[in-house]
Design a protein around this motif. Sequence first.
Motif, PDB file in Angstrom:
ATOM      1  N   MET A   1      -0.915 -12.491  -4.677  1.00 45.26           N
ATOM      2  CA  MET A   1      -0.367 -11.211  -4.243  1.00 45.26           C
ATOM      3  C   MET A   1      -0.029 -11.251  -2.755  1.00 45.26           C
ATOM      4  SD  MET A   1      -2.066  -7.400  -4.341  1.00 45.26           S
ATOM      5  CE  MET A   1      -2.112  -7.298  -6.124  1.00 45.26           C
ATOM      6  N   GLN A   2      -0.922 -11.826  -1.988  1.00 46.99           N
ATOM      7  CA  GLN A   2      -0.688 -11.925  -0.552  1.00 46.99           C
ATOM      8  C   GLN A   2       0.550 -12.777  -0.259  1.00 46.99           C
ATOM      9  OE1 GLN A   2      -3.561 -14.133   1.866  1.00 46.99           O
ATOM     10  NE2 GLN A   2      -3.448 -12.488   3.392  1.00 46.99           N
ATOM     11  N   ARG A   3       0.659 -13.906  -0.935  1.00 46.92           N
ATOM     12  CA  ARG A   3       1.813 -14.779  -0.750  1.00 46.92           C
ATOM     13  C   ARG A   3       3.103 -14.044  -1.109  1.00 46.92           C
ATOM     14  NH1 ARG A   3      -0.860 -18.794  -2.167  1.00 46.92           N
ATOM     15  NH2 ARG A   3      -0.693 -18.504  -4.401  1.00 46.92           N
ATOM     16  N   TYR A   4       3.110 -13.336  -2.236  1.00 49.11           N
ATOM     17  CA  TYR A   4       4.288 -12.573  -2.671  1.00 49.11           C
ATOM     18  C   TYR A   4       4.669 -11.522  -1.624  1.00 49.11           C
ATOM     19  CZ  TYR A   4       7.077  -9.147  -5.201  1.00 49.11           C
ATOM     20  OH  TYR A   4       8.062  -8.255  -5.562  1.00 49.11           O
TER      21      TYR A   4
ATOM     22  N   ASP B   1       1.145  -8.466   5.495  1.00 45.60           N
ATOM     23  CA  ASP B   1      -0.005  -8.807   4.648  1.00 45.60           C
ATOM     24  C   ASP B   1       0.182  -8.099   3.307  1.00 45.60           C
ATOM     25  OD1 ASP B   1      -2.475  -9.772   3.759  1.00 45.60           O
ATOM     26  OD2 ASP B   1      -3.555  -9.125   5.538  1.00 45.60           O
ATOM     27  N   ILE B   2      -0.842  -8.103   2.489  1.00 46.03           N
ATOM     28  CA  ILE B   2      -0.827  -7.339   1.240  1.00 46.03           C
ATOM     29  C   ILE B   2      -0.492  -5.899   1.598  1.00 46.03           C
ATOM     30  CG2 ILE B   2      -2.324  -6.403  -0.573  1.00 46.03           C
ATOM     31  CD1 ILE B   2      -3.754  -9.117  -0.585  1.00 46.03           C
ATOM     32  N   GLY B   3       0.355  -5.270   0.817  1.00 46.41           N
ATOM     33  CA  GLY B   3       0.794  -3.918   1.131  1.00 46.41           C
ATOM     34  C   GLY B   3      -0.250  -2.844   0.931  1.00 46.41           C
TER      35      GLY B   3
ATOM     36  N   ILE C   1     -13.645  -4.664  -5.870  1.00 47.30           N
ATOM     37  CA  ILE C   1     -12.627  -4.119  -4.976  1.00 47.30           C
ATOM     38  C   ILE C   1     -12.422  -5.135  -3.869  1.00 47.30           C
ATOM     39  CG2 ILE C   1     -12.030  -2.323  -3.311  1.00 47.30           C
ATOM     40  CD1 ILE C   1     -13.646  -0.355  -4.915  1.00 47.30           C
ATOM     41  N   TYR C   2     -11.160  -5.458  -3.622  1.00 47.92           N
ATOM     42  CA  TYR C   2     -10.807  -6.405  -2.579  1.00 47.92           C
ATOM     43  C   TYR C   2     -10.094  -5.666  -1.459  1.00 47.92           C
ATOM     44  CZ  TYR C   2     -11.945  -9.757  -6.155  1.00 47.92           C
ATOM     45  OH  TYR C   2     -12.608 -10.469  -7.112  1.00 47.92           O
ATOM     46  N   GLU C   3     -10.392  -6.062  -0.252  1.00 47.65           N
ATOM     47  CA  GLU C   3      -9.744  -5.443   0.895  1.00 47.65           C
ATOM     48  C   GLU C   3      -8.382  -6.077   1.113  1.00 47.65           C
ATOM     49  OE1 GLU C   3     -10.861  -4.067   5.391  1.00 47.65           O
ATOM     50  OE2 GLU C   3     -11.834  -5.854   4.594  1.00 47.65           O
ATOM     51  N   GLY C   4      -7.372  -5.256   1.150  1.00 51.01           N
ATOM     52  CA  GLY C   4      -6.041  -5.697   1.542  1.00 51.01           C
ATOM     53  C   GLY C   4      -5.925  -5.456   3.031  1.00 51.01           C
ATOM     54  N   ARG C   5      -5.264  -4.369   3.399  1.00 51.11           N
ATOM     55  CA  ARG C   5      -5.164  -4.014   4.819  1.00 51.11           C
ATOM     56  C   ARG C   5      -6.366  -3.210   5.298  1.00 51.11           C
ATOM     57  NH1 ARG C   5       1.125  -3.386   6.467  1.00 51.11           N
ATOM     58  NH2 ARG C   5       1.871  -5.067   5.139  1.00 51.11           N
TER      59      ARG C   5
ATOM     60  N   HIS D   1       2.540   0.342   1.035  1.00 49.12           N
ATOM     61  CA  HIS D   1       2.436   0.576  -0.401  1.00 49.12           C
ATOM     62  C   HIS D   1       3.394   1.626  -0.939  1.00 49.12           C
ATOM     63  CE1 HIS D   1       0.016   3.936   1.070  1.00 49.12           C
ATOM     64  NE2 HIS D   1      -0.629   3.017   1.779  1.00 49.12           N
ATOM     65  N   THR D   2       3.739   2.619  -0.143  1.00 49.58           N
ATOM     66  CA  THR D   2       4.559   3.720  -0.640  1.00 49.58           C
ATOM     67  C   THR D   2       5.518   4.153   0.458  1.00 49.58           C
ATOM     68  OG1 THR D   2       2.644   4.442  -1.933  1.00 49.58           O
ATOM     69  CG2 THR D   2       4.504   5.956  -1.816  1.00 49.58           C
ATOM     70  N   TYR D   3       6.747   3.687   0.377  1.00 45.73           N
ATOM     71  CA  TYR D   3       7.738   3.946   1.421  1.00 45.73           C
ATOM     72  C   TYR D   3       7.811   5.445   1.744  1.00 45.73           C
ATOM     73  CZ  TYR D   3      12.055   3.851   4.063  1.00 45.73           C
ATOM     74  OH  TYR D   3      12.985   3.998   5.057  1.00 45.73           O
ATOM     75  N   GLY D   4       7.694   5.759   3.010  1.00 45.53           N
ATOM     76  CA  GLY D   4       7.752   7.136   3.468  1.00 45.53           C
ATOM     77  C   GLY D   4       6.405   7.831   3.526  1.00 45.53           C
ATOM     78  N   TYR D   5       5.371   7.209   2.962  1.00 47.23           N
ATOM     79  CA  TYR D   5       4.049   7.838   2.906  1.00 47.23           C
ATOM     80  C   TYR D   5       2.927   6.932   3.413  1.00 47.23           C
ATOM     81  CZ  TYR D   5       6.493  11.206   0.060  1.00 47.23           C
ATOM     82  OH  TYR D   5       7.392  12.138  -0.376  1.00 47.23           O
ATOM     83  N   ASN D   6       3.272   5.763   3.902  1.00 47.88           N
ATOM     84  CA  ASN D   6       2.249   4.801   4.306  1.00 47.88           C
ATOM     85  C   ASN D   6       1.324   5.322   5.397  1.00 47.88           C
ATOM     86  OD1 ASN D   6       3.041   2.726   2.505  1.00 47.88           O
ATOM     87  ND2 ASN D   6       4.768   2.280   3.828  1.00 47.88           N
ATOM     88  N   SER D   7       1.839   6.146   6.269  1.00 45.92           N
ATOM     89  CA  SER D   7       1.017   6.666   7.365  1.00 45.92           C
ATOM     90  C   SER D   7       0.173   7.864   6.944  1.00 45.92           C
ATOM     91  CB  SER D   7       1.899   7.058   8.549  1.00 45.92           C
ATOM     92  OG  SER D   7       2.734   8.144   8.191  1.00 45.92           O
ATOM     93  N   LYS D   8       0.365   8.339   5.731  1.00 44.15           N
ATOM     94  CA  LYS D   8      -0.313   9.552   5.277  1.00 44.15           C
ATOM     95  C   LYS D   8      -1.533   9.279   4.394  1.00 44.15           C
ATOM     96  CE  LYS D   8       4.068  12.093   5.163  1.00 44.15           C
ATOM     97  NZ  LYS D   8       4.280  12.299   6.503  1.00 44.15           N
ATOM     98  N   GLY D   9      -1.737   8.040   3.994  1.00 44.42           N
ATOM     99  CA  GLY D   9      -2.870   7.776   3.123  1.00 44.42           C
ATOM    100  C   GLY D   9      -3.093   6.297   2.894  1.00 44.42           C
TER     101      GLY D   9
END
Length: 118
Positions: A4-7, A16-18, A29-33, A41-49
């Motif tokens: 997933m990280q490579r993709y 990094d992982i989105g 549970i694995y830590e991404g960011r 992860h969600t265009y337009g909402y990344n800063s909100k959650g």
Amino acid sequence: MRSMQRYHQQDKDWADIGYSFVVGGDGNIYEGRGWNWQGAHTYGYNSKGYGVSFIGNFQSRLPSTHSMDLVRKQLASCAVRGGRLVSSYIIKGHRDMVTSASPGDAFYQEIKRWDHYG
């Protein structure tokens, strides 16, 4: 997780992982960011959650109860206790924010019944 990280890094050209966290089919549970970096992860909402991804296809089946409880009960309460989430946080499915089939029909119907969905 490495795949997933490579993709995300090589194909999508992200840092990094989105996702903030990823729940594996192995019940971990694995830590991404994580908590400290904005996701992709969600265009337009990344800063909100925070973005939490469950690995798998949940169109017609659910993730394990254990996996769902890890997020719904343990990760969320940890985030509230640690000051990362307000106690009145809201849970959304990916499709609530952007055009997507995620998190799959079966799982989407499930999370709509969770406390904090809104």
